[in-house]
Design a protein around this motif. Structure first.
Motif, PDB file in Angstrom:
ATOM      1  N   THR A   1       1.202  15.682  -5.391  1.00  0.00           N
ATOM      2  CA  THR A   1      -0.170  15.403  -5.841  1.00  0.00           C
ATOM      3  C   THR A   1      -1.083  15.027  -4.676  1.00  0.00           C
ATOM      4  O   THR A   1      -0.760  14.163  -3.861  1.00  0.00           O
TER       5      THR A   1
ATOM      6  N   LYS B   1     -10.333  15.420  -7.240  1.00  0.00           N
ATOM      7  CA  LYS B   1      -9.473  15.463  -8.431  1.00  0.00           C
ATOM      8  C   LYS B   1      -8.022  15.654  -8.045  1.00  0.00           C
ATOM      9  O   LYS B   1      -7.697  16.436  -7.159  1.00  0.00           O
ATOM     10  N   ARG B   2      -7.147  14.949  -8.770  1.00  0.00           N
ATOM     11  CA  ARG B   2      -5.721  15.081  -8.464  1.00  0.00           C
ATOM     12  C   ARG B   2      -5.190  16.392  -9.015  1.00  0.00           C
ATOM     13  O   ARG B   2      -5.431  16.738 -10.167  1.00  0.00           O
ATOM     14  N   ILE B   3      -4.473  17.105  -8.180  1.00  0.00           N
ATOM     15  CA  ILE B   3      -3.823  18.340  -8.617  1.00  0.00           C
ATOM     16  C   ILE B   3      -2.438  18.429  -7.972  1.00  0.00           C
ATOM     17  O   ILE B   3      -2.121  17.699  -7.046  1.00  0.00           O
ATOM     18  N   ASN B   4      -1.644  19.358  -8.480  1.00  0.00           N
ATOM     19  CA  ASN B   4      -0.348  19.664  -7.862  1.00  0.00           C
ATOM     20  C   ASN B   4      -0.602  20.679  -6.748  1.00  0.00           C
ATOM     21  O   ASN B   4      -0.934  21.829  -7.010  1.00  0.00           O
TER      22      ASN B   4
ATOM     23  N   SER C   1      -1.954  10.121  -7.292  1.00  0.00           N
ATOM     24  CA  SER C   1      -2.214  10.303  -8.715  1.00  0.00           C
ATOM     25  C   SER C   1      -2.915   9.073  -9.285  1.00  0.00           C
ATOM     26  O   SER C   1      -3.860   9.187 -10.079  1.00  0.00           O
TER      27      SER C   1
ATOM     28  N   GLU D   1     -10.869   9.001 -12.580  1.00  0.00           N
ATOM     29  CA  GLU D   1     -11.126   9.679 -13.864  1.00  0.00           C
ATOM     30  C   GLU D   1     -11.604   8.691 -14.920  1.00  0.00           C
ATOM     31  O   GLU D   1     -12.253   9.087 -15.894  1.00  0.00           O
TER      32      GLU D   1
ATOM     33  N   HIS E   1     -12.558  15.715 -21.370  1.00  0.00           N
ATOM     34  CA  HIS E   1     -13.200  14.439 -21.045  1.00  0.00           C
ATOM     35  C   HIS E   1     -14.706  14.437 -21.307  1.00  0.00           C
ATOM     36  O   HIS E   1     -15.354  13.417 -21.147  1.00  0.00           O
TER      37      HIS E   1
ATOM     38  N   ALA F   1      -1.894  15.261 -16.203  1.00  0.00           N
ATOM     39  CA  ALA F   1      -3.287  15.115 -15.763  1.00  0.00           C
ATOM     40  C   ALA F   1      -3.584  16.036 -14.586  1.00  0.00           C
ATOM     41  O   ALA F   1      -4.665  16.637 -14.514  1.00  0.00           O
ATOM     42  N   GLN F   2      -2.637  16.159 -13.660  1.00  0.00           N
ATOM     43  CA  GLN F   2      -2.853  17.022 -12.500  1.00  0.00           C
ATOM     44  C   GLN F   2      -3.045  18.465 -12.928  1.00  0.00           C
ATOM     45  O   GLN F   2      -3.928  19.172 -12.423  1.00  0.00           O
ATOM     46  N   LEU F   3      -2.180  18.917 -13.822  1.00  0.00           N
ATOM     47  CA  LEU F   3      -2.279  20.315 -14.263  1.00  0.00           C
ATOM     48  C   LEU F   3      -3.551  20.536 -15.069  1.00  0.00           C
ATOM     49  O   LEU F   3      -4.198  21.565 -14.946  1.00  0.00           O
TER      50      LEU F   3
ATOM     51  N   ASN G   1      -6.330  19.037 -14.640  1.00  0.00           N
ATOM     52  CA  ASN G   1      -7.465  19.083 -13.713  1.00  0.00           C
ATOM     53  C   ASN G   1      -7.645  20.471 -13.122  1.00  0.00           C
ATOM     54  O   ASN G   1      -8.762  20.890 -12.819  1.00  0.00           O
ATOM     55  N   ALA G   2      -6.536  21.156 -12.912  1.00  0.00           N
ATOM     56  CA  ALA G   2      -6.622  22.470 -12.279  1.00  0.00           C
ATOM     57  C   ALA G   2      -6.779  23.580 -13.310  1.00  0.00           C
ATOM     58  O   ALA G   2      -7.607  24.481 -13.144  1.00  0.00           O
TER      59      ALA G   2
END
Lengths: 165, 351, 753
Positions: free
Chosen positions: A51, A57-60, A111, A118, B80, B101-103, B105-106
């Motif tokens: 992350t 924004k947090r993403i993988n 994260s 958020e 959101h 949440a990460q997924l 967001n993308a």
């Protein structure tokens, strides 16, 4: 065929020539920019160890092609402390033992920072647990992680109040 | 991952032209596609990156009262959006119950509609899979299949569609806007995905080059906001696909169900609209008996495709529960554990 | 030399100075900044990337590989195959000692399990190596795969676990069952499980002539070094392994496995440093797992609820080519007093990578079955599960009759039950609901794990500047060695922790033994303690023999080391600082070595175990069958607690593993192909944050003068035992449905709710 992209990584502009469009943001950071704080646990978006924040924004980062993120603003675990002064989330993770082996920790911390921005979970432990569920921890440090986030969130709320007062 | 040509079109028209060629695939966030490419399930020759196209990341209310959501709006941004969550609460709850949440967001709205199945035999390239490779056979049929389809499956394919998002959308009559070689067209979401039949490799009605540019929720869907829920049973509390899920939305007038919407997830190759069950409910009081009747009707045609008979019973019970929750009224705020049976945590225990 | 009788009365070792303090992790700052260097974070100049290709069949042989296609891919440098590889110095099939397991390092085309390495592609980039591996497109001659607990003829293995007899008994179980007033017989199944440390196995290997530099996570530096040395035919002193941090191990990084050896071979083949990291799915095969079991328990009790017989049989599997047997039934040796006890094992061979130690091997699998069965027996006797366990409390170790070196289990039961509120539990199942109508259940389990000791050595030094040093090749896989062992080291040399340089994690340091068996803190700690005692003794020797020292002549009275000073034991006004002693002696430093090892006499005399009691609350949706753990309390007695902060975390982690055992994790194998169909972290489900409720741990005071000099029993594994059964028993109490196949699945509850 090579592709040139430009990124901002931890506040510094990085111009990168990619000889291969297959490079993910994670592999770019780790193997080409030698920012190895971000970890690869599964490479499939199933663990959260990778992350990072992209444009806040947090993403993988394992499921993001670097080439597609031309122009992005990237924040990694290496970019959140100011010298010796830890980010409040980092400090809280130490205080509450929010990790054991430490391998998932950079992802957990990024994260948590993303989650606080958020502003969906606030200081509700149940919401924090849900919102942090994209970060697996095999050592089982979840209780410490939640406590660390609660403390960091309380600190952030307090400084927000002070600012608005 | 196979080597591919990377193309970044400047316009939708350029994108469609670039993606119409054999071996091309659209790249949005890539949260599903890149995974499939890493597993060698998808090996496209060309990726057409649509993430830089202008105008696909906006949400707007149209003159007819419908809501138009650009295909590149992220799952998280949509869920959101306070106005959206108030107007389409079951959709927001479904979005927030999916992935992490990460997924979220993308992942994009358009991409979510086109998620591929999680069938382990589809992912395992050493297995036979008619969906991955036409007419190669189906190793799931006699394999590990406790999570597979109970509705609309065929001997060729017993895979399910994994999306949470699509379930309330199909209940609300969402419409998909598609840009293709011959211009723009619209398809009801219910008609976007295909049941497997003898050709499970054809998962949707999209043609080569077709690009989903927007999703529309019709004005009528707004009338269901007061009684709308999404419920999802899964093997862990979060970050898991549904075993079975249901979206239920009701319009209740004078203590009677004036209109009911019901759809199931995790049971078929497409989000499963249960129209017959909706018809049963119309005009009835929102009682347990009525919901039981609707649940029976919704699963009338269900058949186990393997070790999954329990999913039929589970689906019946989820339908009853989802309808009951919807009838009780949409909560003011999405629960801490969206779509979970444990959404309402209670302290007091009674012996 | 003055007499410092440190082993029986460690007077200078002040509980509450360094040992016993809840220090935060000394490696914490590195870890939260992303600066802790795990193996795959290394990148020596000129490094290439190696990626394994693995078998998709479970049995048969590879008939062809398209090496040309892989080589054609831009960036691919070489492809290592059985026909093209550096020769090893010895056959990897030879077991040179009991801790050597057979590995697949391209010695043949034979396939013995799915995900077995069949080739390694080496390339300039990770992307090229990965695709190169895909392009090999292997063809196979496929033979039928042996899958599952009924795959073939069963046999009694020669030993189970590490050298335990496969069968054991005390008393006559059949007579005990015949005499019983109540009897139960139940069969429980546990699935294959995979360690799934967050850090995939990784190696960065660099050859420099015949010297070899290795970055690799290992729980056993010296065992790994010895294995590498014999495989490559190079002396020990030519090999340097660095393993400062492990991203989790749980047993899977204890012994040298095939993949890191392939990394070393690849580096040799191409003459450049090579990094080889396993993909997550590749961890489901060549790096060990917990074998599945089917356990049959037969229990008898008299009219008072006293056990008359406990018969525990476990079926498990091993690979077709090597032997490791999950000693599940041995869990019944230590916990409950019974007129008669019998434990037995048998096994079948299947096409799998060889099973291995996985956190509480045997204890975890056996515990969930035993604790479930004890719960069933309590119910059959109409007794409260805690009262039943107390009724059958073992005052001596049941299988041997030996006294316990210490056992504070009664206090664990009392304190845990009180904290949990166990007294309010309904005896009948399915009696409790919460406000939302969810079924509520309370269950408990007893935890136990042996207090083991291995062998270790440490080197201590005291320097003229008043600082100390302690060196030991110890391993921190998350349990906190960097902190806990440094605390022991500080007390061992009588200095504040910040004045002691603590070195660990590399193979050039004294052998710390293996980080396993929950014995690392005890073993390495004992070596550190002894090295510290030895260096203090040398220092004391200098002072007490020197007329100019205020300690002159204190040899018979003895001295105490504290805060950088030696102090006369019988007269604290007489003391001298370390720098003063060394300066006068004209020495820059004194150093000494010490060892830690089990005490055979004590082991002969006593049974040594940690104990605990775990209480769990679950909620179950009465229609949908989904389960959620909502509360857990664990009370553990594990001897001396070196660092309560870290110990709590370890016990939490174990309890979460127990919950996961009961409700979540399971590798699912396709019976036809022998392939694991959920070899990933999406479908092999371990708990996420939202699954984990508030946890409560009580560490019960326990002094054990026999286990080792420090009285440490270890806490790494005990948390999983007891917890798994507690959760399973809570599910029964909530629903009235007894599920005997783990993990408990929704479908098994749904149809009976």
């Amino acid at each position: 065929m090579t592709h040139s992209i430009s990124l901002t990584v931890n506040g510094a502009r990085r111009d990168v020539v990619l000889d291969d469009p297959r490079v993910t943001l994670l592999d770019l950071l780790r193997e080409r920019l030698h920012l190895t704080g971000t970890k690869k646990g599964c490479d499939r978006g199933q663990c959260g160890a990778c992350t990072i924040l992209v444009d806040g924004k947090r993403i993988n980062s394992c499921l993001a092609l670097a080439i597609s993120h031309d122009g992005a603003d990237i924040l990694t675990i290496e970019g959140i402390a100011r010298g010796d002064q830890l980010h409040p989330v980092q400090a809280a993770f130490i205080a509450h033992d929010g990790f054991q082996c430490g391998f998932c920790t950079p992802g957990q911390i990024m994260s948590a920072i993303g989650m606080m921005q958020e502003a969906q979970a606030g200081n509700d432990p149940e919401r924090i647990r849900e919102c942090m569920s994209g970060n697996l921890c095999r050592c089982g440090a979840y209780a410490g992680i939640v406590d660390a986030v609660l403390e960091a969130q309380a600190g952030a709320d307090e400084s927000n109040q002070r600012r608005s007062a | 991952m196979k080597q591919f040509e990377y193309v970044r079109p400047a316009t939708v028209a350029e994108a469609v032209a670039a993606a119409a060629q054999p071996g091309a695939a659209y790249l949005a966030a890539g949260t599903n596609l890149l995974d499939l490419m890493k597993c060698n399930v998808s090996r496209p020759d060309r990726l057409v990156d649509v993430t830089h196209l202008d105008g696909l990341d906006r949400t707007e209310r149209l003159a007819d009262g419908s809501l138009r959501i650009g295909a590149l709006v992220s799952n998280a941004d949509l869920a959101h959006d306070a106005e959206f969550a108030k107007t389409f609460p079951a959709v927001a709850e479904a979005l927030l119950s999916g992935a992490s949440a990460q997924l979220r967001n993308a992942a994009t709205v358009g991409g979510n509609l086109l998620q591929r199945t999680r069938c382990a035999y589809f992912y395992d390239t050493a297995s036979r899979c008619n969906k991955r490779e036409a007419a190669s056979g189906c190793d799931a049929r006699d394999g590990v299949n406790r999570s597979h389809a109970v509705l609309g499956w065929s001997e060729s394919c017993i895979a399910t569609h994994p999306s949470d998002f699509c379930v309330p959308l199909v209940a609300l009559d969402a419409v998909v806007e598609i840009e293709g070689k011959n211009g723009r067209r619209e398809v009801a979401l219910e008609a976007l995905h295909r049941l497997p039949g003898d050709t499970p490799e054809h998962e949707s009605v999209l043609e080569p080059g077709d690009l989903i540019v927007a999703l529309r929720l019709p004005a009528a869907a707004r009338g269901l906001a007061a009684h709308a829920r999404y419920l999802k049973v899964r093997e862990r509390t979060s970050y898991a696909f549904a075993i079975v899920s249901a979206a239920a939305a009701l319009r209740i007038e004078n203590d009677k169900i004036a209109e009911a919407r019901l759809a199931l997830g995790g049971v078929a190759a497409k989000p499963w609209r249960a129209r017959a069950a909706e018809d049963v409910l119309k005009g009835l009081a929102p009682t347990a008996d009525a919901f039981q009747e609707a649940a029976s009707r919704a699963l009338t045609d269900a058949m186990p495709s393997g070790d999954n008979a329990y999913k039929i019973e589970l689906a019946r019970r989820i339908v009853v529960r989802a309808l009951s929750l919807a009838a009780a009224g949409t909560p003011a705020r999405i629960p801490a554990l969206p779509a979970s049976p444990f959404a309402s945590i209670s302290g007091a225990i009674h012996a | 030399m003055p007499e410092l009788n440190l082993t029986s009365a460690p007077a200078h070792l002040r509980h509450g100075s360094n040992i016993g303090q809840p220090l935060t992790r000394r490696d914490g700052v590195l870890k939260v900044k992303g600066q802790a260097t795990y193996a795959a974070d290394n990148h020596p100049p000129g490094m290439l990337f190696a990626v394994m290709a693995v078998s998709s069949i479970a049995h048969g042989r590879v008939t062809s590989l398209d090496v040309a296609a892989a080589r054609r891919h831009p960036g691919v440098v070489d492809v290592m195959t059985p026909d093209h590889k550096p020769q090893l110095a010895i056959d990897p099939e030879i077991k040179t000692n009991p801790f050597v397991f057979r590995m697949e390092v391209l010695q043949s085309n034979e396939i013995r399990y799915a995900n077995q390495p069949i080739a390694v592609v080496i390339a300039e980039t990770l992307e090229a190596a990965t695709e190169g591996a895909a392009l090999l497109a292997p063809r196979y001659e496929t033979l039928p795969a042996l899958v599952g607990l009924d795959a073939g003829e069963s046999y009694v293995p020669p030993v189970v676990g590490v050298g335990n007899p496969a069968e054991n008994h005390r008393g006559d179980v059949e007579a005990g069952l015949a005499a019983a007033d109540k009897r139960i017989e139940a069969t429980y199944e546990t699935p294959p499980q995979y360690h799934n440390a967050m850090e995939p196995h990784a190696i960065v290997a660099s050859w420099d002539g015949d010297g070899l530099q290795i970055d690799m996570p290992t729980q056993g530096l010296m065992l790994s070094l010895a294995r590498v040395a014999e495989l490559f035919g190079i002396p020990h002193d030519k090999i340097h392994i660095r393993s400062p941090f492990l991203g989790g191990g749980f047993g899977s990084k204890g012994l040298m496995a095939g993949p890191p050896v392939l990394g070393i071979m690849a580096a040799k083949l191409v003459g450049k440093p090579v990094k080889l990291v396993l993909r997550r799915e590749q961890m489901y095969g060549p790096v060990g797992h917990r074998a599945p079991t089917r356990q049959r328990l037969r229990i008898g009790a008299d009219a008072d609820g006293r056990l008359t017989a406990l018969d525990h049989h476990a079926r498990t599997v091993s690979s077709t080519f090597d032997d490791f047997y999950e000693p599940a039934a041995d869990a019944s040796h230590t916990l409950y007093a019974s007129t008669a006890i019998r434990t037995s094992h048998d096994a079948v061979r299947v096409n799998t990578g060889t099973p291995l130690f996985m956190r509480a091997p045997g204890e975890a699998t056996g515990s969930i079955a035993l604790e479930s069965a004890i719960d069933e027996m309590a119910w059959a006797c109409g007794m409260d599960p805690l009262a039943f366990r107390l009724k059958n409390y073992a005052e001596v170790e049941p299988i041997t009759g030996k006294p316990f070196s210490s056992k504070a289990l009664r206090a664990c039961y009392e304190q845990g039950a009180a904290r949990f509120g166990w007294a309010k539990r309904s005896l009948q199942p399915r009696q409790m609901r919460d406000d939302a109508g969810l079924l509520v259940g309370w269950g408990m389990g007893t935890a136990t794990f042996p207090a083991l000791m291995f062998q270790a050595e440490a080197r201590a030094a005291i320097r003229r500047d008043g600082t100390g040093a302690m060196e030991i090749g110890a391993h921190d896989m998350g349990q906190g060695a960097w902190t806990a062992l440094a605390q022991i080291a500080a007390d061992a040399v009588g200095l504040d922790i910040d004045r002691v340089t603590f070195k660990a994690g590399t193979s050039d340091l004294p052998d710390a033994g293996i980080a396993g068996g929950s014995a690392h803190t005890a073993t390495a700690g004992a070596a550190i303690h002894s090295a510290g005692a030895a260096v203090i003794a040398k220092l004391a020797d200098l002072a007490t023999n020197d007329e100019r020292s205020p300690l002159y002549g204190a040899g018979n009275a003895g001295v105490i080391a504290r805060d950088g000073r030696l102090i006369r034991r019988d007269d604290e006004s007489r003391s001298e600082s370390y720098p003063e002693i060394l300066a006068r002696a004209g020495l820059v430093e004194v150093e000494a070595r010490g060892t830690g090892a089990p005490n055979p006499a004590a082991m002969e005399e006593y049974a040594m175990h940690a104990h605990g009691a775990v209480f769990a609350e679950v909620k179950v949706d009465p229609e949908l069958g989904q389960v959620r753990v909502t509360r857990m309390v664990g009370a553990f007695a594990a001897g001396r607690i070196v660092n309560p902060h870290l110990v709590k975390s370890q016990l939490f982690g174990g309890m979460i593993w127990g919950m996961s055992f009961a409700l979540h994790e399971e590798a699912i194998t396709d019976r036809r192909s022998g392939r694991i169909m959920n070899a990933n972290l999406g479908e092999y489900q371990i708990p996420v944050n939202a699954d984990v409720p508030p946890l409560d741990v009580i560490t019960v005071e326990e002094r054990d003068p026999h286990v080792n000099a420090l009285g440490i029993k270890g806490v790494g594994e005990i948390g999983i035992t007891g917890s798994a059964g507690a959760v399973a028993n809570a599910v029964w109490h909530a629903t009235g449905v007894r599920v005997r196949r783990f993990p408990i699945r929704i479908e098994e509850l749904l149809t009976q709710l």
